[in-house]
Scaffold this motif. Sequence first.
Motif, mmCIF file in Angstrom:
data_model
loop_
_atom_site.group_PDB
_atom_site.id
_atom_site.type_symbol
_atom_site.label_atom_id
_atom_site.label_comp_id
_atom_site.label_asym_id
_atom_site.label_seq_id
_atom_site.Cartn_x
_atom_site.Cartn_y
_atom_site.Cartn_z
ATOM 1 N N HIS A 45 0.831 -1.199 0.000
ATOM 2 C CA HIS A 45 0.000 0.000 0.000
ATOM 3 C C HIS A 45 0.875 1.262 0.000
ATOM 4 C CE1 HIS A 45 -3.261 2.693 1.075
ATOM 5 N NE2 HIS A 45 -2.530 3.132 2.073
ATOM 6 N N VAL A 46 0.446 2.284 -0.727
ATOM 7 C CA VAL A 46 1.127 3.579 -0.700
ATOM 8 C C VAL A 46 0.626 4.316 0.537
ATOM 9 C CG1 VAL A 46 1.502 5.768 -1.889
ATOM 10 C CG2 VAL A 46 1.298 3.653 -3.218
ATOM 11 N N PRO A 47 1.502 4.606 1.489
ATOM 12 C CA PRO A 47 1.056 5.239 2.735
ATOM 13 C C PRO A 47 0.502 6.651 2.509
ATOM 14 C CG PRO A 47 3.347 4.493 2.893
ATOM 15 C CD PRO A 47 2.924 4.330 1.473
ATOM 16 N N ASP A 48 -0.527 6.988 3.258
ATOM 17 C CA ASP A 48 -1.091 8.335 3.195
ATOM 18 C C ASP A 48 -0.034 9.378 3.540
ATOM 19 O OD1 ASP A 48 -3.545 7.272 2.516
ATOM 20 O OD2 ASP A 48 -4.341 7.382 4.560
ATOM 21 N N SER A 49 0.860 9.036 4.452
ATOM 22 C CA SER A 49 1.901 9.988 4.860
ATOM 23 C C SER A 49 2.814 10.340 3.693
ATOM 24 C CB SER A 49 2.722 9.434 6.021
ATOM 25 O OG SER A 49 3.358 8.220 5.641
ATOM 26 N N LEU A 50 3.059 9.394 2.806
ATOM 27 C CA LEU A 50 3.898 9.666 1.637
ATOM 28 C C LEU A 50 3.172 10.607 0.688
ATOM 29 C CD1 LEU A 50 6.471 9.239 0.061
ATOM 30 C CD2 LEU A 50 5.482 7.145 -0.867
ATOM 31 N N TYR A 51 1.883 10.375 0.494
ATOM 32 C CA TYR A 51 1.090 11.278 -0.343
ATOM 33 C C TYR A 51 1.089 12.687 0.254
ATOM 34 C CZ TYR A 51 -2.823 13.263 -2.916
ATOM 35 O OH TYR A 51 -3.616 14.073 -3.702
ATOM 36 N N GLU A 52 0.979 12.784 1.552
ATOM 37 C CA GLU A 52 1.017 14.085 2.220
ATOM 38 C C GLU A 52 2.371 14.758 2.016
ATOM 39 O OE1 GLU A 52 -0.093 13.063 6.213
ATOM 40 O OE2 GLU A 52 -2.138 12.549 5.604
ATOM 41 N N ASP A 53 3.459 13.997 2.071
ATOM 42 C CA ASP A 53 4.797 14.538 1.819
ATOM 43 C C ASP A 53 4.911 15.092 0.405
ATOM 44 O OD1 ASP A 53 5.565 13.814 4.367
ATOM 45 O OD2 ASP A 53 6.723 12.055 3.730
ATOM 46 N N VAL A 54 4.381 14.342 -0.556
ATOM 47 C CA VAL A 54 4.430 14.779 -1.960
ATOM 48 C C VAL A 54 3.617 16.056 -2.131
ATOM 49 C CG1 VAL A 54 3.718 14.167 -4.310
ATOM 50 C CG2 VAL A 54 4.951 12.524 -2.913
ATOM 51 N N GLN A 55 2.444 16.107 -1.525
ATOM 52 C CA GLN A 55 1.610 17.302 -1.622
ATOM 53 C C GLN A 55 2.271 18.514 -0.968
ATOM 54 O OE1 GLN A 55 -2.218 15.906 -0.032
ATOM 55 N NE2 GLN A 55 -3.039 16.374 -2.058
ATOM 56 N N ALA A 56 3.028 18.274 0.085
ATOM 57 C CA ALA A 56 3.713 19.371 0.769
ATOM 58 C C ALA A 56 4.924 19.865 -0.018
ATOM 59 C CB ALA A 56 4.138 18.924 2.168
#
Length: 92
Positions: A45-56
Amino acid sequence: MARKAGLASAKIDLVAAWRDAGIYSARERAALAWTEALTLMSQRHVPDSLYEDVQATFTHQETVFLTSAIGAINAWNRIAGALQFAPPVPVL
């Protein structure tokens, strides 16, 4: 192509060890982590935290472009692998 574009040789040579190399910017590390996660998402699974890092790190448009590029390259790699394409041998 990366060398011709002027990317530092060390960054090209150490990309497989990007987590430990210590030469990539925060933005480059975010892009590499996103690339790795999307490439391997069938395994984990792609962690939500990684998506948040990319968005930031990236604008929405940059995230869309990065994600699209990752998807396209993954598709090309799968097609090439399935059809057993080999890159041309450079003439020296």
